[in-house]
Design an enzyme around this catalytic site. Structure first.
Site, PDB file in Angstrom:
ATOM      1  N   GLU A  26      -3.729  19.831   3.678  1.00 58.32           N
ATOM      2  CA  GLU A  26      -2.694  20.623   4.375  1.00 58.32           C
ATOM      3  C   GLU A  26      -3.345  21.549   5.404  1.00 58.32           C
ATOM      4  O   GLU A  26      -2.830  21.743   6.510  1.00 58.32           O
ATOM      5  CB  GLU A  26      -1.866  21.406   3.340  1.00 58.32           C
ATOM      6  CG  GLU A  26      -0.955  20.469   2.547  1.00 58.32           C
ATOM      7  CD  GLU A  26      -0.629  20.941   1.138  1.00 58.32           C
ATOM      8  OE1 GLU A  26      -0.624  22.158   0.885  1.00 58.32           O
ATOM      9  OE2 GLU A  26      -0.387  20.069   0.272  1.00 58.32           O
TER      10      GLU A  26
ATOM     11  N   GLU B 142      -0.258  14.889  -4.716  1.00 57.41           N
ATOM     12  CA  GLU B 142       0.785  15.570  -5.497  1.00 57.41           C
ATOM     13  C   GLU B 142       1.810  14.621  -6.124  1.00 57.41           C
ATOM     14  O   GLU B 142       2.354  14.920  -7.185  1.00 57.41           O
ATOM     15  CB  GLU B 142       1.505  16.596  -4.623  1.00 57.41           C
ATOM     16  CG  GLU B 142       0.654  17.807  -4.272  1.00 57.41           C
ATOM     17  CD  GLU B 142      -0.257  17.614  -3.074  1.00 57.41           C
ATOM     18  OE1 GLU B 142      -0.372  16.470  -2.572  1.00 57.41           O
ATOM     19  OE2 GLU B 142      -0.868  18.599  -2.637  1.00 57.41           O
TER      20      GLU B 142
END
Ligand SMILES: *[C@@H]1O[C@H](CO)[C@@H](O)[C@H](O)[C@H]1NC(C)=O
Ligand SMILES: *[C@@H]1O[C@H](CO)[C@@H](O)[C@H](O)[C@H]1NC(C)=O
Ligand SMILES: *[C@@H]1O[C@H](CO)[C@@H](O)[C@H](O)[C@H]1NC(C)=O
Length: 255
Positions: free
Chosen positions: A111, A133
């Site tokens: 990210e 995730e």
């Protein structure tokens, strides 16, 4: 490690404050090595986030508040609970940001890469990018999947994110996940240094203006970004299956 070259017009960093960033400045470029010595695996934790937030504050102020005695952010600052403010602010910087990847950058590591303007990787078995995730019943936060959609397309984003795959540097370069991969550290650093020093020759106002335009067409809207980073994660983290998977990972990896 991830190195982020912020192209600067000022010098005199008064950070790192928590010791997770090592900075050096020359030719209008600040090299920032993320080296979290609190962690054996250079984990991207609240210390790193607070150090980056303080560095950003310095970059945002363009050197004008460098007399401020205390850093604004510490690892317990409420802004650190979710990474969205930090990651959004990185994209807002007037300076150009170039990420150099020489290790694993998954989850929040990726990210962070997405928030930088450009990415270059070492083509080595140690280098992996990815968003893991989904394997935990959650979603990438802080725009991880959203920016990726823009970089590599919807189909490939879903291919790699839904499968929580690890992506090596050569594949990442082929896809456009990173701009390019280099087979030696000296080629990687040499290329990035030449690029950053060239950008640093040009007026900051033009760089900032160009980034504003590119952001307008390539960045998710702020409300979508915040929802992705906070609300979706909170609702998924509350699910029993997600909690169970998270607990298994924390146990298996010794937290
Ligand atoms: C990280 O910091 C430690 C302790 O100062 C040092 O030994 C190590 O070489 C550093 N690693 C990198 C990649 O700079
Ligand atoms: C930042 O500071 C430099 C040097 O003082 C100045 O030339 C430049 O215009 C400033 N840029 C912004 C965006 O304020
Ligand atoms: C992000 O930038 C905003 C606006 O400048 C500031 O209020 C906020 O404290 C910053 N947060 C972080 C984590 O950098």
């Amino acid at each position: 490690s991830i190195l982020c070259s912020f192209v600067l017009t000022t010098s005199g960093a008064r950070y790192p404050s928590f010791g997770t960033l090592q900075t050096s400045t020359s030719a209008g470029v600040i090299d920032v090595v993320i080296n979290n010595t609190f962690s054996e695996i250079n984990i991207f934790d609240f210390h790193v986030m607070a150090d980056l937030a303080n560095l950003l504050e310095l970059l945002q102020s363009n050197g004008t508040d460098s007399d401020s005695p205390l850093p604004q952010f510490d690892p317990f600052n409420p802004d650190m609970i979710f990474p969205d403010a930090l990651m959004w602010n990185i994209t807002q910087l007037p300076q150009a940001t170039v990420a150099v990847i020489e290790g694993r950058a998954r989850g929040i590591g990726n990210e962070f890469l997405m928030a930088c303007d450009m990415r270059f990787a070492l083509d080595s078995p140690n280098v992996l990018v990815g968003q893991l995730e989904n394997s935990l019943g959650a979603v990438p936060g802080a725009g991880g999947a959203l920016y990726l959609t823009n970089l590599i397309g919807r189909g490939r984003t879903l291919e790699y994110v839904l499968s929580s795959a690890d992506v090596d540097a050569a594949t990442a370069a082929r896809l456009g996940w990173v701009n390019a991969a280099f087979d030696t550290p000296s080629k990687l650093h040499g290329y990035v240094r030449t690029l950053a020093e060239r950008i640093a020759l040009f007026p900051l106002a033009g760089i900032a203006g160009t980034k504003q335009g590119v952001n307008a067409v390539s960045r998710p809207p702020r409300d979508v970004f915040v929802r992705d980073s906070q609300n979706v994660i909170l609702s998924l983290e509350a699910l029993p299956e997600t909690r169970e998977l998270n607990n298994k990972v924390f146990a298996a990896t010794n937290n």
